[in-house]
Scaffold this motif. Structure first.
Motif, mmCIF file in Angstrom:
data_model
loop_
_atom_site.group_PDB
_atom_site.id
_atom_site.type_symbol
_atom_site.label_atom_id
_atom_site.label_comp_id
_atom_site.label_asym_id
_atom_site.label_seq_id
_atom_site.Cartn_x
_atom_site.Cartn_y
_atom_site.Cartn_z
ATOM 1 N N HIS A 65 0.835 -1.203 0.000
ATOM 2 C CA HIS A 65 0.000 0.000 0.000
ATOM 3 C C HIS A 65 0.869 1.252 0.000
ATOM 4 N N GLU A 110 2.872 1.145 -3.646
ATOM 5 C CA GLU A 110 2.020 1.402 -4.814
ATOM 6 C C GLU A 110 0.654 1.919 -4.356
ATOM 7 N N PRO A 111 0.579 3.153 -3.929
ATOM 8 C CA PRO A 111 -0.704 3.697 -3.457
ATOM 9 C C PRO A 111 -1.761 3.803 -4.553
ATOM 10 N N ASN A 112 -1.320 3.851 -5.824
ATOM 11 C CA ASN A 112 -2.291 3.921 -6.910
ATOM 12 C C ASN A 112 -2.961 2.569 -7.164
ATOM 13 N N ARG A 113 -2.162 1.509 -7.092
ATOM 14 C CA ARG A 113 -2.708 0.159 -7.303
ATOM 15 C C ARG A 113 -3.460 -0.326 -6.065
ATOM 16 N N PHE A 114 -2.985 0.104 -4.888
ATOM 17 C CA PHE A 114 -3.604 -0.296 -3.625
ATOM 18 C C PHE A 114 -3.954 0.971 -2.852
ATOM 19 N N PRO A 115 -5.062 1.618 -3.219
ATOM 20 C CA PRO A 115 -5.376 2.932 -2.644
ATOM 21 C C PRO A 115 -5.676 2.924 -1.159
ATOM 22 N N THR A 116 -6.130 1.806 -0.620
ATOM 23 C CA THR A 116 -6.419 1.740 0.824
ATOM 24 C C THR A 116 -5.601 0.612 1.457
ATOM 25 N N GLU A 127 -7.236 -2.852 1.008
ATOM 26 C CA GLU A 127 -7.028 -3.509 -0.282
ATOM 27 C C GLU A 127 -5.654 -4.177 -0.349
ATOM 28 N N PHE A 173 -6.075 -7.525 -7.825
ATOM 29 C CA PHE A 173 -4.990 -6.610 -7.473
ATOM 30 C C PHE A 173 -3.666 -7.303 -7.808
#
Length: 337
Positions: A37, A40-46, A49, A66
């Motif tokens: 997270h 890669e905050p874009n792929r795993f925004p929270t 996730e 994901f």
């Protein structure tokens, strides 16, 4: 510092392996999810996730919703696969091993019974088998605990019975059967060896049971007449002298052959289940048996005797007067034609 580490190791040593593995799986999943997270905050925004992806990976399900793209995130995934999946595999096999172990221990009679208002039967033999079958037929939801030291495991034909293996005169075995919360107990006699030895073992078991639960209703099978008084003195609530009953049946067979089938039919469990005590009503006090017979016949009951205090009277004379605290011994009339 060394002493603190020693305490930590001692504490961890008392934690079951399954709990350790479960903690390792959760820890590795949460840590890997948090890392991807951050990477890669874009792929795993929270954070959720990221954790979701980590546990899906650890469980080898792999939905593919994901997927890490960067090299660093993929390295985290590789580490998670080696570490997390390894812990998960050990966890699953530990659960399976524990389930098999518990099942085997239950068969071998080494698992304590958890429950109350159950029936305890001590001693495995043909009589105990018949008692269990009769109870299951008439009261299928009644819980039964069988205690025996000769069986290696419960016979496969016996279902819905909790088996406890051990000496019934030992407190540890009785506690394993949860004797303190039982409803009643039946002690069957062993026919191996002398009758005196069998009765002595029965009386010793009575003393052990009453030491743990004095109020527990205890029915015992006694082989010799001489030990009946000792059994009652030890605390038995009801004694059955099986040899005397068998001797009476053999006598009937020899002297009154035509009556043997009638006797067997009447003493069978199915017939005895129809017998019941009925308290006398106030308006029936002072009446005679000839007066009561037609009244109860209309109610579907046939009077076969009377209980006054501790005395049982069968077929009292016609002039016998009913008193207030009497109980009538009745049998249900078979309505089948």
């Amino acid at each position: 510092m060394q002493q603190q580490w020693y305490y930590i190791r001692t504490l961890l040593g008392h934690v079951p392996l399954v709990i350790k593995l479960l903690f390792a799986v959760i820890t590795s999943g949460v840590a890997a999810g948090a890392i991807v997270h951050i990477i890669e905050p874009n792929r795993f925004p929270t954070l959720f996730e990221g954790i979701w992806w980590a546990f899906i990976t650890v469980s080898t399900v792999g939905y593919g919703d994901f997927v890490p793209e960067s090299t660093l995130a993929r390295l985290v995934a590789i580490v998670l696969i080696f570490v997390g999946v390894g812990f998960m595999t050990l966890l699953v096999t530990s659960f399976a091993g524990a389930a098999v172990s518990i099942n085997q221990s239950t068969k071998e009679g080494s698992i304590s019974f958890i429950g109350e208002q159950h029936l305890v039967i001590i001693g495995w033999n043909e009589r105990a088998r018949q008692v269990i079958e009769n109870i299951h037929a008439s009261h299928p939801h009644t819980r039964i605990v069988l205690i025996d030291e000769t069986l290696t495991e419960l016979p496969k034909t016996i279902k819905q019975v909790h088996f406890v293996r051990g000496n019934s005169s030992e407190d540890a075995v009785l506690k394993q059967a949860n004797i303190a919360l039982a409803k009643s107990v039946l002690i069957t006699a062993k026919h191996q060896g002398s009758e005196f030895t069998a009765d002595a073992k029965t009386i010793l078991t009575i003393l052990a049971i009453k030491g743990l639960n004095r109020e527990l209703f205890t029915t015992v099978e006694i082989l010799s007449t001489e030990q009946m008084e000792n059994a009652y003195r030890a605390g038995a609530d009801q004694c059955i002298e099986s040899n005397s009953i068998t001797g009476s049946l053999l006598t009937v067979s020899l002297l009154h052959r035509q009556m043997l089938d009638v006797t067997f039919h009447f003493i069978s469990y199915g017939q005895f289940a129809q017998v019941q005590f009925v308290s006398v009503k106030k308006e029936e006090v002072g009446m005679t048996m000839p007066d009561l017979l037609p009244l109860y016949y209309k109610r579907g009951l046939h009077i076969i005797g009377l209980k006054r205090s501790e005395r049982l009277l069968f077929h009292p004379p016609p002039s016998f007067l009913i008193e207030l605290h009497d109980e009538l011994v009745t049998i249900k009339i078979n309505k089948a034609t």
